[in-house]
Scaffold this motif. Structure first.
Motif, mmCIF file in Angstrom:
data_model
loop_
_atom_site.group_PDB
_atom_site.id
_atom_site.type_symbol
_atom_site.label_atom_id
_atom_site.label_comp_id
_atom_site.label_asym_id
_atom_site.label_seq_id
_atom_site.Cartn_x
_atom_site.Cartn_y
_atom_site.Cartn_z
ATOM 1 N N ALA A 18 0.836 -1.198 0.000
ATOM 2 C CA ALA A 18 0.000 0.000 0.000
ATOM 3 C C ALA A 18 0.874 1.252 0.000
ATOM 4 C CB ALA A 18 -0.915 -0.006 1.219
ATOM 5 N N MET A 19 0.549 2.182 -0.893
ATOM 6 C CA MET A 19 1.269 3.448 -0.967
ATOM 7 C C MET A 19 0.523 4.501 -0.149
ATOM 8 S SD MET A 19 3.827 2.720 -2.871
ATOM 9 C CE MET A 19 4.481 4.337 -3.306
ATOM 10 N N PRO A 20 1.249 5.313 0.605
ATOM 11 C CA PRO A 20 0.575 6.346 1.413
ATOM 12 C C PRO A 20 -0.067 7.405 0.523
ATOM 13 C CG PRO A 20 2.956 6.628 1.492
ATOM 14 C CD PRO A 20 2.711 5.336 0.789
ATOM 15 N N LEU A 21 -1.281 7.777 0.864
ATOM 16 C CA LEU A 21 -1.994 8.842 0.164
ATOM 17 C C LEU A 21 -2.283 9.966 1.148
ATOM 18 C CD1 LEU A 21 -4.599 6.832 -1.961
ATOM 19 C CD2 LEU A 21 -2.536 7.969 -2.780
ATOM 20 N N PRO A 22 -2.367 11.187 0.681
ATOM 21 C CA PRO A 22 -2.664 12.310 1.588
ATOM 22 C C PRO A 22 -4.052 12.158 2.197
ATOM 23 C CG PRO A 22 -2.771 13.019 -0.699
ATOM 24 C CD PRO A 22 -2.186 11.644 -0.715
ATOM 25 N N SER A 23 -4.237 12.755 3.366
ATOM 26 C CA SER A 23 -5.540 12.671 4.039
ATOM 27 C C SER A 23 -6.583 13.557 3.381
ATOM 28 C CB SER A 23 -5.384 13.063 5.513
ATOM 29 O OG SER A 23 -4.866 14.391 5.614
ATOM 30 N N SER A 24 -6.156 14.446 2.507
ATOM 31 C CA SER A 24 -7.084 15.375 1.849
ATOM 32 C C SER A 24 -8.113 14.630 1.012
ATOM 33 C CB SER A 24 -6.290 16.330 0.948
ATOM 34 O OG SER A 24 -7.135 16.977 0.026
ATOM 35 N N ARG A 25 -9.398 14.824 1.317
ATOM 36 C CA ARG A 25 -10.469 14.213 0.537
ATOM 37 C C ARG A 25 -10.404 14.669 -0.920
ATOM 38 N NH1 ARG A 25 -15.402 12.079 2.452
ATOM 39 N NH2 ARG A 25 -15.341 11.599 4.668
ATOM 40 N N LYS A 26 -10.140 15.959 -1.127
ATOM 41 C CA LYS A 26 -10.135 16.480 -2.491
ATOM 42 C C LYS A 26 -9.025 15.856 -3.317
ATOM 43 C CE LYS A 26 -12.480 20.859 -1.662
ATOM 44 N NZ LYS A 26 -12.460 22.315 -1.806
ATOM 45 N N THR A 27 -7.882 15.591 -2.683
ATOM 46 C CA THR A 27 -6.776 14.982 -3.419
ATOM 47 C C THR A 27 -7.114 13.548 -3.799
ATOM 48 O OG1 THR A 27 -5.207 16.402 -2.257
ATOM 49 C CG2 THR A 27 -4.319 14.443 -3.350
ATOM 50 N N ARG A 28 -7.718 12.804 -2.878
ATOM 51 C CA ARG A 28 -8.120 11.426 -3.211
ATOM 52 C C ARG A 28 -9.239 11.438 -4.248
ATOM 53 N NH1 ARG A 28 -7.999 11.032 2.350
ATOM 54 N NH2 ARG A 28 -10.246 10.673 2.481
ATOM 55 N N ALA A 29 -10.149 12.404 -4.135
ATOM 56 C CA ALA A 29 -11.216 12.524 -5.138
ATOM 57 C C ALA A 29 -10.628 12.852 -6.503
ATOM 58 C CB ALA A 29 -12.209 13.598 -4.708
ATOM 59 N N LEU A 30 -9.626 13.721 -6.534
ATOM 60 C CA LEU A 30 -8.957 14.051 -7.791
ATOM 61 C C LEU A 30 -8.315 12.810 -8.404
ATOM 62 C CD1 LEU A 30 -7.778 16.144 -9.835
ATOM 63 C CD2 LEU A 30 -5.855 16.409 -8.236
ATOM 64 N N LEU A 31 -7.669 11.986 -7.576
ATOM 65 C CA LEU A 31 -7.065 10.750 -8.064
ATOM 66 C C LEU A 31 -8.118 9.845 -8.698
ATOM 67 C CD1 LEU A 31 -4.950 8.510 -8.321
ATOM 68 C CD2 LEU A 31 -5.327 7.978 -5.899
ATOM 69 N N GLY A 32 -9.246 9.659 -8.007
ATOM 70 C CA GLY A 32 -10.294 8.806 -8.556
ATOM 71 C C GLY A 32 -10.864 9.348 -9.845
ATOM 72 N N TYR A 33 -11.057 10.652 -9.900
ATOM 73 C CA TYR A 33 -11.619 11.273 -11.105
ATOM 74 C C TYR A 33 -10.687 11.082 -12.295
ATOM 75 C CZ TYR A 33 -13.548 14.926 -14.128
ATOM 76 O OH TYR A 33 -14.095 15.609 -15.183
ATOM 77 N N LEU A 34 -9.400 11.345 -12.118
ATOM 78 C CA LEU A 34 -8.442 11.206 -13.215
ATOM 79 C C LEU A 34 -8.313 9.751 -13.662
ATOM 80 C CD1 LEU A 34 -5.625 13.613 -11.970
ATOM 81 C CD2 LEU A 34 -7.162 13.998 -13.901
ATOM 82 N N ALA A 35 -8.328 8.828 -12.690
ATOM 83 C CA ALA A 35 -8.195 7.407 -13.033
ATOM 84 C C ALA A 35 -9.389 6.917 -13.845
ATOM 85 C CB ALA A 35 -8.041 6.573 -11.765
ATOM 86 N N LEU A 36 -10.590 7.378 -13.504
ATOM 87 C CA LEU A 36 -11.774 6.932 -14.229
ATOM 88 C C LEU A 36 -11.904 7.607 -15.584
ATOM 89 C CD1 LEU A 36 -14.641 6.515 -11.618
ATOM 90 C CD2 LEU A 36 -13.492 4.766 -12.950
ATOM 91 N N CYS A 37 -11.556 8.876 -15.658
ATOM 92 C CA CYS A 37 -11.671 9.586 -16.938
ATOM 93 C C CYS A 37 -10.643 9.090 -17.949
ATOM 94 C CB CYS A 37 -11.518 11.088 -16.730
ATOM 95 S SG CYS A 37 -12.906 11.843 -15.853
#
Length: 530
Positions: A18-37
């Motif tokens: 597991a790679m550490p991700l920032p606690s920021s919801r917006k940053t994780r949301a950005l990751l999910g959005y870019l991965a799906l698009c």
């Protein structure tokens, strides 16, 4: 291989770690959005989705990207690709759980155990730790993604409910899951009732049928027709238009970029079997190679055309995935951009489809390159923009619309964009108009919207019509309020030996659900077979 899980909490793994991700919801949301698009996303659009203007959105975006790079670019492979205008995640070397799920649904050889495991994977909340209650556009996007996941669950349950390789009692339970995830699917309702009969629960089947009929009636829907024999309901022969959702189509199409003569980056895409006959669609107002597949308007037409053709589309300069900041938008660039795309696609001879102002671009291309165009299909087209034909009163009205467009296009209030939506599709439902309003706003800038209107007004290919030698089909809606059907008839009369077909529709852009759309497909296929 890097693995991203979006079902449940967002997670990133490299070689099982597991790679550490920032606690920021917006940053994780950005990751999910870019991965799906998966396709390049404009920075200004990302700022609009995730941050409010007072929060320095561009700075916040840069910070979030800096926090994602260590995880996404682990192992020395650059997967987070950025430039001054766009951001994308390179998914070729990423294992995305949602992509595995969609591949499983399309795998006809998948075993019941594999399908059941896929259903368990899908039975989670997509990006459950990424809700952003104060970001309306992102919330709307995430809601649509979760609804799409529910449809995927229904598809998996359907496969299991109709499988001949599992016990009837298990099939009955899967039929229940299918109906739970698609409560007003008549086929699911039929399968649930039929499966009850098959396991000997005749009275329960009758009671269930009565309850379902009531639910359909209360929803204003036609009641299902129940089979009299206790046979399993077999799936109907589906088509790409029926069974493939927008995300699967977007992931199956290949998006590429080519440089225009003035160094503008043009996005073009192909979908369908590359061994099938090609079909090129000229760009028209407005397109977005990715968002088009979600359109309730033209996506069913594209889906059906891609069944038996290798369909080539592109975003014209100034909109969609192509460059927005361009020096010139004109008839000449429209045609030269089409030339660049078909050359990049490696096509020698092909049929060409032009819709609305794309018809004039297609005519000009066919006149310049008659040896390359096998068939010319023009829908809702016109040979000259209004600046060449309008009365003084019409000129004042058109120019007023352009002023309104420049001041109101980018606003969240759709009033200004409704000027276009309601003339393009007067028979659209409020939901369809709402979708098209938002689609237009996301597809180009206010400045470019006005530039497009100016360029369309200046189009003129009247001098090319009599010289066309390619077989031509002109199609026009009888009640078209944007371009009158008389313009279509005159266009057909001016092209030697052109065929003319009118459709029973009031819409300048066909809505996929209307009967005229099926007629359009039928006449196009017949014309291309000739």
């Amino acid at each position: 291989m890097l693995k991203i899980n979006l079902l449940g909490p967002v997670e990133v793994f490299v070689d099982g770690k597991a790679m550490p991700l920032p606690s920021s919801r917006k940053t994780r949301a950005l990751l999910g959005y870019l991965a799906l698009c998966a396709t390049p996303q404009r920075r200004d659009r990302l700022c609009e989705l995730f941050w409010d203007v007072p929060d320095d959105p561009r700075g916040s975006l840069r910070w979030s990207l800096s926090k994602l790079r260590p995880a996404l670019n682990a192992g020395g492979r650059i997967r987070l690709v950025t430039d001054r205008e766009r951001v994308r995640i390179e998914t070729d070397y990423i294992d995305l759980d949602l992509h595995r799920l969609r591949d499983l649904i399309n795998d006809e050889a998948a075993t019941p155990d594999a399908l059941a495991a896929g259903w368990a994977l899908a039975d989670q909340v997509l990006m459950e730790d990424c809700e952003l209650s104060n970001q309306d556009y992102f919330t709307a996007w995430l809601t649509r993604e979760r609804e799409d996941l529910q449809r995927l669950k229904a598809s998996l349950a359907r496969r299991l409910a109709q499988s001949e390789d599992i016990p009837r009692e298990d099939a009955s339970r899967w039929a229940d899951s299918w109906l739970d995830n698609a409560p007003f699917d008549k086929e699911a309702a039929q399968c649930v009732v039929s499966s009850r009969r098959m396991v000997g629960q005749v009275e329960e089947a009758a009671a269930l049928a009565a309850r379902i009929e009531t639910e359909f009636e209360e929803a204003g829907l036609k009641k299902p027709v129940w089979a009299t024999a206790p046979d399993r309901v077999q799936p109907e022969g589906g088509t790409i238009a029926d069974d493939m959702d927008g995300h699967r189509l977007a992931s199956r199409q290949k998006v590429r970029f080519v440089k225009a003569q003035d160094d503008v980056s043009l996005a073009w895409a192909s979908i369908g079997d590359e061994d099938s006959p090609p079909l090129v669609k000229a760009a028209n107002w407005l397109t977005h190679l990715e968002l088009d597949w979600e359109a309730p308007i033209w996506s069913p037409l594209f889906r059906n055309l891609a069944q038996d053709h290798h369909l080539i589309r592109y975003d014209e300069r100034g909109c969609g995935l192509s460059d927005w900041e361009v020096d010139e938008i004109s008839q000449d660039t429209f045609v030269s951009d089409l030339e660049e795309v078909v050359d990049s696609a490696g096509l020698d001879r092909f049929p060409l489809l032009g819709i609305s102002q794309g018809a004039a671009v297609s005519i000009e291309y066919a006149a310049r390159h008659p040896e390359r165009v096998t068939h010319l299909i023009l829908f809702g087209g016109y040979p000259a923009g209004w600046r060449h034909t309008a009365t003084p009163a019409e000129v004042r009205e058109r120019e007023a619309v352009m002023v309104l467009t420049e001041t109101g296009w980018g606003r969240s209030d759709p009033t200004y964009r409704n000027l276009f939506s309601q003339t393009f599709m007067p028979d659209a439902t409020p939901e369809e108009l709402k979708w098209f309003d938002e689609f237009q706003r996301r597809t180009t800038s206010p400045e470019n919207a006005v530039r497009f209107l100016h360029a369309f007004a200046d189009l003129d290919v009247r001098d090319k019509l009599s010289s066309l030698s390619v077989p031509t089909l002109v199609i026009h809606s009888r009640g078209d309020r944007r371009i009158p059907v008389s313009t279509g008839r005159e266009l057909a009369a001016a092209i030697p030996n052109a065929e003319f077909v009118s459709l029973e529709s009031n819409n300048h852009l066909l809505i996929g659900r209307e009967p005229a759309a099926r007629t359009f497909l039928s006449v196009v296929r017949e014309f291309l077979r000739a």
